[in-house]
Scaffold this active site. Structure first.
Site, PDB file in Angstrom:
ATOM      1  N   HIS A  73       0.709  -1.152   0.125  1.00 24.44           N
ATOM      2  CA  HIS A  73      -0.049   0.050  -0.045  1.00 24.44           C
ATOM      3  C   HIS A  73       0.859   1.263   0.004  1.00 24.44           C
ATOM      4  O   HIS A  73       1.887   1.258   0.534  1.00 24.44           O
ATOM      5  CB  HIS A  73      -1.013   0.124   1.284  1.00 24.44           C
ATOM      6  CG  HIS A  73      -0.313   0.071   2.626  1.00 24.44           C
ATOM      7  ND1 HIS A  73       0.026   1.343   3.218  1.00 24.44           N
ATOM      8  CD2 HIS A  73      -0.127  -0.966   3.461  1.00 24.44           C
ATOM      9  CE1 HIS A  73       0.368   0.907   4.236  1.00 24.44           C
ATOM     10  NE2 HIS A  73       0.299  -0.352   4.559  1.00 24.44           N
ATOM     11  N   ASP A 131      -0.183   4.581   0.922  1.00 22.69           N
ATOM     12  CA  ASP A 131      -0.521   5.633   2.021  1.00 22.69           C
ATOM     13  C   ASP A 131       0.116   5.226   3.300  1.00 22.69           C
ATOM     14  O   ASP A 131       0.559   4.268   3.532  1.00 22.69           O
ATOM     15  CB  ASP A 131      -2.109   5.445   2.349  1.00 22.69           C
ATOM     16  CG  ASP A 131      -2.559   4.077   2.773  1.00 22.69           C
ATOM     17  OD1 ASP A 131      -2.190   3.141   1.936  1.00 22.69           O
ATOM     18  OD2 ASP A 131      -3.511   4.086   3.676  1.00 22.69           O
ATOM     19  N   GLU A 136      -5.040   1.767   2.201  1.00 24.48           N
ATOM     20  CA  GLU A 136      -4.972   0.543   3.027  1.00 24.48           C
ATOM     21  C   GLU A 136      -5.232   0.961   4.712  1.00 24.48           C
ATOM     22  O   GLU A 136      -5.862   0.173   5.339  1.00 24.48           O
ATOM     23  CB  GLU A 136      -3.524  -0.241   3.022  1.00 24.48           C
ATOM     24  CG  GLU A 136      -3.626  -1.547   3.804  1.00 24.48           C
ATOM     25  CD  GLU A 136      -3.176  -1.528   5.218  1.00 24.48           C
ATOM     26  OE1 GLU A 136      -3.430  -2.673   5.996  1.00 24.48           O
ATOM     27  OE2 GLU A 136      -2.569  -0.741   5.470  1.00 24.48           O
TER      28      GLU A 136
END
Length: 416
Positions: free
Chosen positions: A70, A72, A136
């Site tokens: 992910h 983020d 996520e």
């Protein structure tokens, strides 16, 4: 091959991108540019505003190894940091920065491993599919979008590169958040009959919900993950001592197992609430959110066996001090997880990850593992990762990606 200075620069570049949940597009653009520079097919999949997923592939045909990461990171409180959280800073073997551990070291390791495989010219008997997701940390919106669009339909195995260090997570509990709202009627405390105390009803229903949980879940245990966890974490009611509260709320977090799916728990609690409303003058509302399923991979899978075969020499050569070993052993004991200093063990975890969205149709028994560089400092101030481990995981991934496809391709030929 990508030299060490380049490997460090790629990680530093990723840390410098402030991809706090909701702002992942620039990471996707950076990765797309990097991968295409080396001849690897990569596609940005916009999600609107400043958000996007990215999918990159190397090789073609079956089998397909999905590699998840992910883009983020969680937000920061700069006052708690000793360094600029968005400037990767090295002190000894430690690399500091927001997301350097969760999980931009994993992202960088995946991409560099794919680039070096491409540069080596080694033939791949199948496909590596890199799934870089948005969101996520909150809601798994990116993984859900990738699943809905069919990007995981052809996967034969799934490797999630979250920060596990030299451990394998092969099973994850699901999660379920419940908000319990007690609607009453405010009144002066000297005249309680003119009101309806929402706090009293909330306490009553929480007692009944605890009893329901004990009855429904108390004896249900997963051999790897244990039982369901139930925690009342937030209580809110009233604002002054001489006033009957008209509204009271509680928030409950559950960590769930395949044997007792989230929908069964919701149904049991809803019945308890309905019965309470029907037999008292209470008005209780139950709201379910963050409904994420549990996942349980196959611990006898080729993917897990290869991770252990390739990774164990690195794990055995960590050169941990006695103090570091004692700390890790104590931490794992607190988390009810097994510990070994010199080998990679497969275990379960209560936390969730994108696998819950990718494996929505295959929650139990899939060829799945989480294995990535990092430690347990994710989401903390002064988050850090090990430079040595980051570089070692690049080498591990290069071997693992190729060898998994080779083993899986041979099996498919035999089965055909």
């Amino acid at each position: 091959m990508v030299d060490e200075q380049q490997k460090m620069q790629i990680l530093a570049d990723l840390v410098a991108i402030k991809s706090v949940n909701g702002h992942e597009l620039k990471v996707a653009e950076y990765l797309e540019k990097l991968l295409t520079r080396y001849g690897i097919q990569a596609e940005i999949l916009p999600l609107g505003n400043d958000r996007a997923n990215l999918v990159a592939t190397l090789g073609e045909g079956k089998p397909v190894l999905g590699i998840g990461g992910h883009m983020d990171v969680v937000d920061v409180e700069p006052a708690g940091w000793k360094t600029d959280p968005f400037v990767m800073t090295q002190a000894g073997d430690n690399l500091y920065g927001r997301g350097v551990n969760d999980m931009k070291d994993g992202l960088a390791a995946i991409v560099i491993a794919m680039i070096e495989i491409k540069q080596s010219g080694v033939p791949l008997p199948g496909t590596l599919k890199f799934l870089a997701s948005a969101g996520e940390e909150v809601g798994q919106v990116g993984a859900q979008a990738l699943t809905k669009a069919g990007y995981v339909d052809d996967l034969d195995a799934l490797l999630i590169c979250e920060p596990t260090g030299y451990r394998i997570i092969s099973a994850n509990k699901g999660t379920l958040n419940l908000t319990v709202k007690s609607h009453g009627k405010a009144a002066h405390s000297s005249m309680p009959k003119l009101g309806n105390n929402a706090a009293t009803h909330l306490l009553n229903i929480l007692q009944r919900m605890q009893a329901t949980f004990d009855d429904v879940a108390g004896a249900v245990v997963n051999p790897e993950m244990g039982g369901t966890l139930y925690n009342v974490d937030v209580l809110q009611a009233g604002n002054q001592v001489n006033a009957i509260p008209g509204l009271a709320t509680a928030q409950i977090n559950l960590r769930t197992i395949p044997e007792l799916p989230n929908d069964q728990l919701i149904a049991a609690f809803q019945k308890t609430v309905d019965d309470y409303n029907a037999t008292t003058n209470g008005d209780i509302e139950l709201i379910a959110a963050n409904d994420v399923i549990s996942t349980q991979g196959n611990r006898d899978s080729d993917l897990i066996k290869l991770i252990q075969q390739i990774g164990n020499p690195y794990a055995a050569n960590q050169d941990l001090s006695a103090e570091e070993r004692a700390y890790e052993q104590q931490l794992m004991k607190l988390l009810d997880m097994p510990y070994a200093a010199d080998e990679i063990l497969a275990m379960s975890a209560s936390g969730t990850m994108d696998a819950s969205s990718y494996l929505i149709d295959h929650p139990v028994g899939f060829n799945y593992a989480a294995f990535g560089p990092g430690n347990d400092t994710q989401h903390q101030d002064n988050e850090y990762t090990s430079k040595r481990q980051y570089l070692e995981f690049i080498a591990i991934y290069k071997k693992l990606f190729v060898q998994y496809l080779q083993v899986a391709a041979k099996k498919q030929v035999v089965e055909d």
